[in-house]
Design a protein around this motif. Sequence first.
Motif, short mmCIF file in Angstrom:
data_model
loop_
_atom_site.label_atom_id
_atom_site.label_comp_id
_atom_site.label_asym_id
_atom_site.label_seq_id
_atom_site.Cartn_x
_atom_site.Cartn_y
_atom_site.Cartn_z
N HIS A 1 94.50 80.50 86.14
CA HIS A 1 93.26 79.51 86.55
C HIS A 1 93.21 79.08 88.14
O HIS A 1 92.39 79.64 88.98
CB HIS A 1 92.63 79.38 85.48
CG HIS A 1 91.73 79.46 84.37
ND1 HIS A 1 90.61 80.48 85.02
CD2 HIS A 1 92.45 79.61 83.14
CE1 HIS A 1 90.68 81.12 83.63
NE2 HIS A 1 91.21 80.18 82.97
N ASP A 2 94.42 78.17 88.01
CA ASP A 2 94.68 77.52 89.01
C ASP A 2 96.12 77.91 89.59
O ASP A 2 97.30 77.35 89.36
CB ASP A 2 94.61 75.96 88.81
CG ASP A 2 94.79 75.48 89.88
OD1 ASP A 2 95.00 75.68 91.48
OD2 ASP A 2 95.30 73.70 89.79
N LEU A 3 95.70 78.81 90.95
CA LEU A 3 96.86 79.59 91.48
C LEU A 3 97.48 78.68 92.06
O LEU A 3 98.85 78.65 91.95
CB LEU A 3 96.83 81.10 92.32
CG LEU A 3 96.04 81.76 91.28
CD1 LEU A 3 95.16 82.61 92.89
CD2 LEU A 3 96.91 82.70 90.39
N LYS A 4 97.09 77.96 92.74
CA LYS A 4 98.28 76.84 93.87
C LYS A 4 98.35 76.19 92.86
O LYS A 4 99.70 75.44 93.35
CB LYS A 4 97.42 76.64 95.17
CG LYS A 4 98.05 75.41 95.51
CD LYS A 4 98.98 76.12 97.28
CE LYS A 4 99.21 75.18 97.87
NZ LYS A 4 99.22 75.84 98.97
N LYS B 1 94.08 81.23 78.52
CA LYS B 1 95.52 81.61 77.80
C LYS B 1 94.69 82.05 76.57
O LYS B 1 93.80 80.35 75.59
CB LYS B 1 96.61 81.25 78.32
CG LYS B 1 97.72 81.10 76.89
CD LYS B 1 98.69 80.18 77.20
CE LYS B 1 99.78 80.35 76.88
NZ LYS B 1 99.63 79.91 74.82
N ALA B 2 95.14 82.19 75.35
CA ALA B 2 95.13 83.20 74.26
C ALA B 2 95.60 82.66 73.40
O ALA B 2 96.78 83.63 73.39
CB ALA B 2 93.90 83.34 73.59
N GLU C 1 98.53 74.95 82.23
CA GLU C 1 98.17 76.24 81.89
C GLU C 1 98.15 76.64 80.01
O GLU C 1 97.83 77.21 79.63
CB GLU C 1 97.45 76.87 82.82
CG GLU C 1 96.62 76.34 84.21
CD GLU C 1 96.21 77.46 84.94
OE1 GLU C 1 96.26 78.93 84.22
OE2 GLU C 1 96.22 77.92 85.89
N GLY C 2 99.31 75.97 79.68
CA GLY C 2 99.72 76.16 78.51
C GLY C 2 100.78 76.93 78.17
O GLY C 2 100.63 77.22 76.63
#
Length: 161
Positions: free
Chosen positions: A54-57, A100-101, A146-147
Motif C-alpha cells: 500500500h505504502d510503496l515508498k 494482506k490476507a 505492512e505485515g
Amino acid sequence: AARDALAGVLGAVGHGLLAPFRLPGPPVPLTRPCPPGTLTVMAVSLYLLAVDAHDLKGLATFWARVLDWRIVHEDDEEVIIAADENALPGIIFLSVPEEKAGKNRLHIDLAPDDQAAEVERIIGLGARRVDVGQGEVSWVVLADPEGNEFCVLRPKKSLLG
C-alpha cells in the motif's frame, strides 16, 4: 567470477587460443540434474522479488534500510530497491488496493552476523515480532510494517549451515 572465467575461456576458443572442447556424452536437458563433469550455462537467474504494498515508498524505504540497499527506481505504481542498479536480484514493491490476507507463502530469511543485535535494529526500523506457530526455534519471525513475515536466522556460512 565463474561467469567471467567462462567468458574468458569461450573468448580464448573464439580467438583460436584454445581448441574447442566438448564434454563426453550426449547433451543433458536442463530440466533434470546434470551429471558430474557436465558443463552447463544457466539460462535463467533471479531478477526481482515482487512484493505487493500500500505504502510503496514507506515499505521500500524500510527494506532498503534493513538490507543496506537503496531505491534505484520509483514511480506511482512501483518502487525498486537493490544494492545498486546493476546488482541482482532486486525487490520491486507494487501498488495494490487490497490488504494482506493470511500468512505469506514466500518469505525472506536474513542471516546476520549477530542475530540479537539485528533483530533489535530491525524492530527499531519498524518491524514487529510475530507468532506464525513457529514454536521454540533458532530463528526469530518478524513482520515488516505492512505485515509481511520474514525470519532473522542465526549466523550462516553457507546455504546448508
